[in-house]
Design a protein around this motif. Structure first.
Motif, PDB file in Angstrom:
ATOM      1  N   TYR A  36       8.437 -45.430 -82.458  1.00  0.00           N
ATOM      2  CA  TYR A  36       9.804 -45.130 -83.505  1.00  0.00           C
ATOM      3  C   TYR A  36       9.324 -45.509 -84.732  1.00  0.00           C
ATOM      4  N   GLY A  37       8.909 -46.540 -84.743  1.00  0.00           N
ATOM      5  CA  GLY A  37       8.441 -47.309 -86.288  1.00  0.00           C
ATOM      6  C   GLY A  37       7.674 -46.749 -86.961  1.00  0.00           C
ATOM      7  N   ARG A  38       6.792 -45.552 -86.647  1.00  0.00           N
ATOM      8  CA  ARG A  38       6.133 -44.626 -87.486  1.00  0.00           C
ATOM      9  C   ARG A  38       7.219 -43.794 -88.322  1.00  0.00           C
ATOM     10  N   TYR A  39       8.432 -43.487 -87.759  1.00  0.00           N
ATOM     11  CA  TYR A  39       9.305 -42.535 -88.384  1.00  0.00           C
ATOM     12  C   TYR A  39       8.619 -41.209 -88.418  1.00  0.00           C
ATOM     13  N   GLU A  40       8.789 -40.467 -89.578  1.00  0.00           N
ATOM     14  CA  GLU A  40       8.376 -39.168 -89.643  1.00  0.00           C
ATOM     15  C   GLU A  40       6.812 -39.019 -89.124  1.00  0.00           C
ATOM     16  N   GLU A  41       6.036 -39.964 -88.864  1.00  0.00           N
ATOM     17  CA  GLU A  41       4.714 -39.910 -88.570  1.00  0.00           C
ATOM     18  C   GLU A  41       4.584 -39.995 -86.829  1.00  0.00           C
ATOM     19  N   VAL A  42       5.636 -39.846 -86.143  1.00  0.00           N
ATOM     20  CA  VAL A  42       5.799 -40.542 -84.962  1.00  0.00           C
ATOM     21  C   VAL A  42       5.069 -39.452 -84.080  1.00  0.00           C
ATOM     22  N   ASP A  43       4.873 -38.201 -84.185  1.00  0.00           N
ATOM     23  CA  ASP A  43       3.855 -37.316 -83.249  1.00  0.00           C
ATOM     24  C   ASP A  43       4.802 -37.093 -81.938  1.00  0.00           C
ATOM     25  N   ARG A  44       4.710 -37.738 -80.722  1.00  0.00           N
ATOM     26  CA  ARG A  44       5.506 -37.749 -79.551  1.00  0.00           C
ATOM     27  C   ARG A  44       5.919 -38.966 -78.867  1.00  0.00           C
ATOM     28  N   MET A  45       6.964 -39.333 -78.816  1.00  0.00           N
ATOM     29  CA  MET A  45       7.664 -40.572 -78.070  1.00  0.00           C
ATOM     30  C   MET A  45       7.007 -40.638 -76.938  1.00  0.00           C
ATOM     31  N   PRO A  46       6.765 -41.864 -76.326  1.00  0.00           N
ATOM     32  CA  PRO A  46       6.328 -41.936 -74.955  1.00  0.00           C
ATOM     33  C   PRO A  46       7.312 -41.966 -73.811  1.00  0.00           C
ATOM     34  N   THR A  47       6.750 -41.162 -72.755  1.00  0.00           N
ATOM     35  CA  THR A  47       7.685 -41.285 -71.636  1.00  0.00           C
ATOM     36  C   THR A  47       8.455 -42.470 -71.210  1.00  0.00           C
TER      37      THR A  47
END
Length: 205
Positions: A110-121
């Motif tokens: 989440y701390g990557r903000y707009e660079e997040v790609d996909r959050m982990p399951t």
């Protein structure tokens, strides 16, 4: 004026059917007055006032949400917080909110903000809320939770589960709420994994 003065939502005064229940004596529905994202009567606070109001309300929020029995509702305040101060969210009825992510992979992503790609399951995000009324009183709003499901588990919601915890402990995981939230978040589903991020000047870096 002290934004914490005469707070009508002290936990002792509130309950599922109490005067602070946002849905008390109202006709509820997806587009009704109990819609957790419906516009709320609110006033603008300075950052100093918003910070003081949040510090005042947080213990009451934890106790009020804790009535739900949802684990995240009693522990999220110990998670990494990504907002420097409570801010008004247009997508949450102009309530003042703070952004949290569960420790570990969820917070890191989440701390990557707009660079997040996909959050982990299994990642869980939390957004508590409150309203500052024109008369100076404060009211605790819903706790909004998002949990990343396994890939393909819920195509209609882009594999997110949306949960709303009300101050009296009521929990909404209904299909209508799932779709309502998913439809709103769909605007950034492809580019930001359905995540709306807080204003850049209020982000913890």
């Amino acid at each position: 004026a002290d934004p914490c003065a005469a707070n009508p939502c002290a936990v002792a005064a509130c309950g599922a059917c109490g005067p602070c229940d946002p849905c008390a004596a109202m006709a509820c529905g997806p587009c009704g007055p109990c819609d957790p994202c419906a516009a709320a009567e609110a006033v603008d606070l300075t950052e100093e006032q918003a910070r003081a109001a949040y510090e005042c309300l947080l213990p009451e929020m934890i106790e009020a949400y804790g009535e739900s029995g949802v684990e995240a509702a009693t522990s999220y305040d110990g998670w990494p917080r990504f907002s420097t101060v409570a801010y008004q969210s247009a997508t949450h009825g102009m309530r003042y909110v703070q952004n949290y992510a569960a420790p570990g992979e969820a917070a890191e992503a989440y701390g990557r903000y707009e660079e997040v790609d996909r959050m982990p399951t299994g990642a869980v995000l939390a957004k508590d809320s409150f309203v500052a009324h024109p008369d100076g009183k404060l009211q605790i709003g819903p706790l909004f939770l998002m949990e990343r499901l396994e890939g393909g588990a819920s195509p209609n919601t882009a594999d997110w589960e949306y949960v709303t915890v009300m101050p009296g402990g009521a929990v909404d995981r209904s299909e209508g709420t799932q779709q309502f939230c998913a439809d709103c978040h769909a605007a950034v589903a492809e580019t930001q994994d359905s995540l709306f991020f807080l204003p850049s000047d209020l982000r913890v870096q």
